[in-house]
Design an enzyme around this catalytic site. Structure first.
Site, PDB file in Angstrom:
ATOM      1  N   HIS A  31       0.829  -1.200   0.000  1.00  0.00           N
ATOM      2  CA  HIS A  31       0.000   0.000   0.000  1.00  0.00           C
ATOM      3  C   HIS A  31       0.869   1.259   0.000  1.00  0.00           C
ATOM      4  O   HIS A  31       2.099   1.179  -0.097  1.00  0.00           O
ATOM      5  CB  HIS A  31      -0.976  -0.017   1.182  1.00  0.00           C
ATOM      6  CG  HIS A  31      -0.291  -0.089   2.537  1.00  0.00           C
ATOM      7  ND1 HIS A  31       0.562   0.877   3.002  1.00  0.00           N
ATOM      8  CD2 HIS A  31      -0.346  -1.033   3.510  1.00  0.00           C
ATOM      9  CE1 HIS A  31       0.996   0.562   4.201  1.00  0.00           C
ATOM     10  NE2 HIS A  31       0.470  -0.611   4.539  1.00  0.00           N
ATOM     11  N   HIS A  55       4.176   1.404   2.083  1.00  0.00           N
ATOM     12  CA  HIS A  55       5.305   0.655   1.509  1.00  0.00           C
ATOM     13  C   HIS A  55       5.850   1.394   0.285  1.00  0.00           C
ATOM     14  O   HIS A  55       7.054   1.493   0.067  1.00  0.00           O
ATOM     15  CB  HIS A  55       4.871  -0.745   1.058  1.00  0.00           C
ATOM     16  CG  HIS A  55       4.164  -1.539   2.112  1.00  0.00           C
ATOM     17  ND1 HIS A  55       2.870  -1.951   1.968  1.00  0.00           N
ATOM     18  CD2 HIS A  55       4.568  -1.990   3.322  1.00  0.00           C
ATOM     19  CE1 HIS A  55       2.501  -2.633   3.033  1.00  0.00           C
ATOM     20  NE2 HIS A  55       3.510  -2.666   3.878  1.00  0.00           N
ATOM     21  N   CYS A  80       2.520  -7.769  21.211  1.00  0.00           N
ATOM     22  CA  CYS A  80       1.536  -7.481  20.162  1.00  0.00           C
ATOM     23  C   CYS A  80       2.036  -8.125  18.881  1.00  0.00           C
ATOM     24  O   CYS A  80       3.095  -7.743  18.364  1.00  0.00           O
ATOM     25  CB  CYS A  80       1.328  -5.986  19.960  1.00  0.00           C
ATOM     26  SG  CYS A  80       0.315  -5.659  18.493  1.00  0.00           S
ATOM     27  N   CYS A  94       2.460  -5.767  15.841  1.00  0.00           N
ATOM     28  CA  CYS A  94       3.724  -4.995  15.877  1.00  0.00           C
ATOM     29  C   CYS A  94       4.923  -5.931  15.889  1.00  0.00           C
ATOM     30  O   CYS A  94       6.036  -5.491  15.631  1.00  0.00           O
ATOM     31  CB  CYS A  94       3.858  -4.161  17.141  1.00  0.00           C
ATOM     32  SG  CYS A  94       2.611  -2.945  17.456  1.00  0.00           S
ATOM     33  N   CYS A 104      -2.925  -2.887  22.803  1.00  0.00           N
ATOM     34  CA  CYS A 104      -1.654  -2.442  22.226  1.00  0.00           C
ATOM     35  C   CYS A 104      -1.739  -0.936  21.985  1.00  0.00           C
ATOM     36  O   CYS A 104      -2.733  -0.457  21.428  1.00  0.00           O
ATOM     37  CB  CYS A 104      -1.407  -3.171  20.905  1.00  0.00           C
ATOM     38  SG  CYS A 104      -0.241  -2.323  19.847  1.00  0.00           S
ATOM     39  N   HIS A 150      -1.909  -0.565  17.881  1.00  0.00           N
ATOM     40  CA  HIS A 150      -3.042  -1.136  17.142  1.00  0.00           C
ATOM     41  C   HIS A 150      -4.379  -1.059  17.879  1.00  0.00           C
ATOM     42  O   HIS A 150      -5.419  -1.340  17.297  1.00  0.00           O
ATOM     43  CB  HIS A 150      -2.740  -2.595  16.783  1.00  0.00           C
ATOM     44  CG  HIS A 150      -1.646  -2.714  15.779  1.00  0.00           C
ATOM     45  ND1 HIS A 150      -0.318  -2.802  16.128  1.00  0.00           N
ATOM     46  CD2 HIS A 150      -1.683  -2.702  14.433  1.00  0.00           C
ATOM     47  CE1 HIS A 150       0.412  -2.857  15.033  1.00  0.00           C
ATOM     48  NE2 HIS A 150      -0.378  -2.806  13.994  1.00  0.00           N
ATOM     49  N   LYS A 199      -6.574   7.745   9.560  1.00  0.00           N
ATOM     50  CA  LYS A 199      -5.516   6.761   9.636  1.00  0.00           C
ATOM     51  C   LYS A 199      -5.783   5.666   8.592  1.00  0.00           C
ATOM     52  O   LYS A 199      -6.920   5.253   8.397  1.00  0.00           O
ATOM     53  CB  LYS A 199      -5.536   6.148  11.043  1.00  0.00           C
ATOM     54  CG  LYS A 199      -4.272   5.424  11.351  1.00  0.00           C
ATOM     55  CD  LYS A 199      -4.207   5.034  12.815  1.00  0.00           C
ATOM     56  CE  LYS A 199      -2.970   4.205  12.986  1.00  0.00           C
ATOM     57  NZ  LYS A 199      -3.067   2.854  13.200  1.00  0.00           N
ATOM     58  N   LYS A 205      -7.211  -1.103   7.493  1.00  0.00           N
ATOM     59  CA  LYS A 205      -8.033  -2.017   6.713  1.00  0.00           C
ATOM     60  C   LYS A 205      -9.451  -2.084   7.247  1.00  0.00           C
ATOM     61  O   LYS A 205     -10.414  -2.084   6.492  1.00  0.00           O
ATOM     62  CB  LYS A 205      -7.403  -3.412   6.735  1.00  0.00           C
ATOM     63  CG  LYS A 205      -6.976  -3.802   5.349  1.00  0.00           C
ATOM     64  CD  LYS A 205      -6.845  -5.278   5.103  1.00  0.00           C
ATOM     65  CE  LYS A 205      -6.060  -6.011   6.136  1.00  0.00           C
ATOM     66  NZ  LYS A 205      -5.666  -7.337   5.750  1.00  0.00           N
TER      67      LYS A 205
HETATM   68  N1  MSP Z   1       8.816  -5.983   8.673  1.00  0.00           N
HETATM   69  C1  MSP Z   1       8.926  -4.759   9.357  1.00  0.00           C
HETATM   70  C2  MSP Z   1      10.197  -4.032   8.966  1.00  0.00           C
HETATM   71  C3  MSP Z   1      11.454  -4.789   9.178  1.00  0.00           C
HETATM   72  S1  MSP Z   1      12.840  -3.914   8.624  1.00  0.00           S
HETATM   73  C4  MSP Z   1      14.138  -4.783   9.171  1.00  0.00           C
HETATM   74  C5  MSP Z   1       7.728  -3.889   9.071  1.00  0.00           C
HETATM   75  N2  MSP Z   1       7.035  -4.145   7.956  1.00  0.00           N
HETATM   76  S2  MSP Z   1       5.674  -3.440   7.492  1.00  0.00           S
HETATM   77  O1  MSP Z   1       5.266  -4.126   6.298  1.00  0.00           O
HETATM   78  O2  MSP Z   1       4.753  -3.384   8.556  1.00  0.00           O
HETATM   79  O3  MSP Z   1       5.913  -1.973   7.104  1.00  0.00           O
HETATM   80  C6  MSP Z   1       6.786  -1.287   6.964  1.00  0.00           C
HETATM   81  C7  MSP Z   1       6.893   0.148   6.567  1.00  0.00           C
HETATM   82  O4  MSP Z   1       5.696   0.732   6.037  1.00  0.00           O
HETATM   83  C8  MSP Z   1       7.291   0.943   7.781  1.00  0.00           C
HETATM   84  O5  MSP Z   1       8.424   1.708   7.460  1.00  0.00           O
HETATM   85  C9  MSP Z   1       6.105   1.800   8.034  1.00  0.00           C
HETATM   86  O6  MSP Z   1       6.477   3.033   8.584  1.00  0.00           O
HETATM   87  C10 MSP Z   1       5.548   1.987   6.648  1.00  0.00           C
HETATM   88  N3  MSP Z   1       4.173   2.416   6.695  1.00  0.00           N
HETATM   89  C11 MSP Z   1       3.069   1.676   6.998  1.00  0.00           C
HETATM   90  N4  MSP Z   1       1.979   2.489   6.951  1.00  0.00           N
HETATM   91  C12 MSP Z   1       2.367   3.752   6.627  1.00  0.00           C
HETATM   92  C13 MSP Z   1       1.699   4.947   6.352  1.00  0.00           C
HETATM   93  N5  MSP Z   1       0.410   5.073   6.491  1.00  0.00           N
HETATM   94  N6  MSP Z   1       2.448   5.993   5.921  1.00  0.00           N
HETATM   95  C14 MSP Z   1       3.800   5.891   5.705  1.00  0.00           C
HETATM   96  N7  MSP Z   1       4.455   4.779   5.965  1.00  0.00           N
HETATM   97  C15 MSP Z   1       3.783   3.741   6.554  1.00  0.00           C
HETATM   98  O7  MSP Z   1       7.455  -2.983   9.831  1.00  0.00           O
END
Ligand code: MSP
Length: 487
Positions: free
Chosen positions: A21, A24, A129, A132, A146, A149, A293, A296
């Site tokens: 999304h 990422h 959690c 997280c 949490c 979340h 925010k 899902k």
């Molecule tokens: N697997 C771990 C990271 C391990 S790194 C050694 C993880 N994965 S994650 O899939 O949950 O997401 C990661 C990234 O997406 C994070 O950097 C997180 O900040 C970013 N984001 C998730 N939602 C976001 C927004 N709404 N806006 C900007 N970035 C966000 O955490």
């Protein structure tokens, strides 16, 4: 011969528990811009991204689909790779924590840290959690939920190996002090330092209640805590032949929510393993969607396919980096994206390209001896802004220059026969567009490449020095529309 500079940039490795999304996409686009920027300058670049395949969160997500974890993540990895392709992301390696070379590095490091006496057996009793993949203390949780979340938190009680994190408190504080750039941006640094000063508890780094992970080499009944496993991806990717010298990484780009793991656990693990620390961890802000925010459960998720379908790849790449400073939070809305697409990309850049190429097709062009306006292009400042993660300001400068170009055309009116030197003026503007397209290549590569085809110059890797080389072209055809306006 002088040795080439190297640049190593990483994104977090994402949990393949759902499709990619906006969050990422944001980090990955920013990493791609940096990678392309340094390639443009002729440096040797290593850009790493990938997926965090292990852990309870994945086991759970797989169970809900009635699949085995490996089969489940394999399908989602495909979606991640596909999303990066759609966004023109050119990474050098896509690492997965289930890759054999990575598993071996983690296993070796665990043994090393254990032999050093930094890992001991104990019992973890406390909160966890799974969303997280993080441990919480009584003090952190809110009404049994949490703090991130807001969902019910689990209570764990299991035998576990601990990492002596507490031992590294002073060393970490010293590292932050000696390397003020290590945690960026600045405002996030203070937050981390204050928390570390409050004291660090040893960290539980193994689990026994499920088996989807890397077994501890000294006690195979335990599997490695997912964050210990995941963080090492950045290092293990550089243990490949020919990539060794990329370590230490120049920058780990991450979101602000995972700064604690990267700024505290990660350097502590490395200090214990006797491995050099990365130069910088940069935490960007979070996107909301229509001021809510992204979540899902509330149906407020914007995935990569949707993002691209609104206004095209380059518009979303441009928007995400232009709309808000990289360290700050931002709000995404379809309207805001369309406005920037129409007002900036279509009206300013797109119009200039089509107007100038159209006029040249009709009137022709003649090489001018010098291009005065080109001197106004602040190439050095733009470079400093990009290298300082101020992407919004860099784009602002480039577009201010595009405004200057548009004004120049408006003022000189080369479409009028009365305009003296009109062929030379048209040459000048085409030449300015060449410089602009080179600088924009890291941000909107496909548009830059289209502009380069129209005006017959090279854009891409190692073309930074070409900004000052005059355009060599005899014939130009009116371009197709670069950005179709969206109503
Ligand atoms: N697997 C771990 C990271 C391990 S790194 C050694 C993880 N994965 S994650 O899939 O949950 O997401 C990661 C990234 O997406 C994070 O950097 C997180 O900040 C970013 N984001 C998730 N939602 C976001 C927004 N709404 N806006 C900007 N970035 C966000 O955490």
């Amino acid at each position: 011969m002088a040795k080439k500079n190297k640049f190593y940039v990483t994104t977090p490795i994402y949990y393949p528990n759902d499709i990619p999304h906006i969050g990422h996409a944001y980090t990955t686009i920013a990493a791609d811009v940096l990678a392309r920027w340094y390639r443009l300058k002729g440096e040797e670049v290593f850009f790493l991204t990938g997926t965090d395949d292990h852990g309870k969160k994945i086991v759970r997500a797989a169970e809900t689909k009635g699949k085995k974890p490996k089969e489940f993540v394999d399908a989602l990895v495909f979606d991640f790779k596909d999303a990066w392709k759609k966004l023109d992301i050119e990474y050098d390696r896509f690492i997965r924590t289930t890759d054999k070379d990575h598993e071996k590095v983690v296993s070796d490091v665990l043994q090393k840290v254990y032999d050093k006496g930094d890992i001991y057996l104990g019992e973890y009793e406390g909160f966890y959690c799974t969303s997280c993949e993080a441990y919480y203390t009584e003090k952190d949780i809110e009404d049994g939920n949490c703090p991130v979340h807001k969902s019910k938190i689990e209570k764990l009680k299991e035998k576990s190996y601990f990492f002596k994190l507490s031992k590294y408190q002073d060393k970490l504080l010293k590292h932050y002090k000696d390397n003020p750039e290590f945690i960026s941006p600045k405002n996030r640094r203070t937050e981390i330092i204050n928390r570390v000063k409050e004291g660090l508890n040893d960290l539980s780094i193994s689990r026994t209640s499920f088996d989807w992970g890397i077994p501890l080499p000294f006690d195979k009944k335990h599997i490695c805590y997912v964050w210990f496993d995941a963080l090492f991806n950045y290092y293990s990717a550089t243990r490949e032949k020919g990539r060794e010298s990329f370590w230490p990484a120049d920058v780990h780009l991450i979101g602000k929510d995972i700064l604690w793991f990267h700024a505290v656990y990660w350097p502590a693990f490395l200090l214990s393993a006797g491995i050099e620390l990365p130069k910088k961890v940069f935490a960007h802000g979070w996107w909301t969607f229509d001021n809510e925010k992204i979540s899902k459960s509330r149906g407020k998720v914007i995935n990569v396919d949707e993002l691209v379908s609104i206004a095209g790849v380059d518009s979303i790449r441009y928007f995400l980096l232009r709309a808000t400073p990289f360290g700050d939070d931002g709000d995404f809305s379809e309207q805001a994206l369309k406005d920037r697409h129409n007002n900036e990309l279509a009206n300013k850049l797109g119009n200039l390209v089509s107007r100038v190429s159209g006029l040249i097709e009709k009137i022709g062009l003649e090489k001018a001896r010098e291009n005065k306006l080109l001197k106004k292009l602040k190439t050095k400042e733009i470079g400093n802004l990009v290298e300082n993660y101020e992407f919004d300001k860099a784009l602002n400068e480039i577009f201010a220059f595009i405004d200057d170009c548009n004004e120049y055309v408006q003022k000189t009116q080369p479409w009028k026969e009365t305009c003296e030197d009109r062929k030379k003026i048209l040459y000048e503007v085409a030449d300015l567009l060449r410089a602009v397209a080179i600088l924009l290549w890291p941000f909107i590569p496909s548009t830059s490449e289209r502009i380069s085809k129209i005006f017959g110059f090279k854009v891409g890797e190692k073309t930074f020095d070409d900004i000052v080389k005059p355009l060599e072209v005899k014939e130009i055809k009116k371009s197709e529309i670069l950005f179709k306006k969206i109503e």
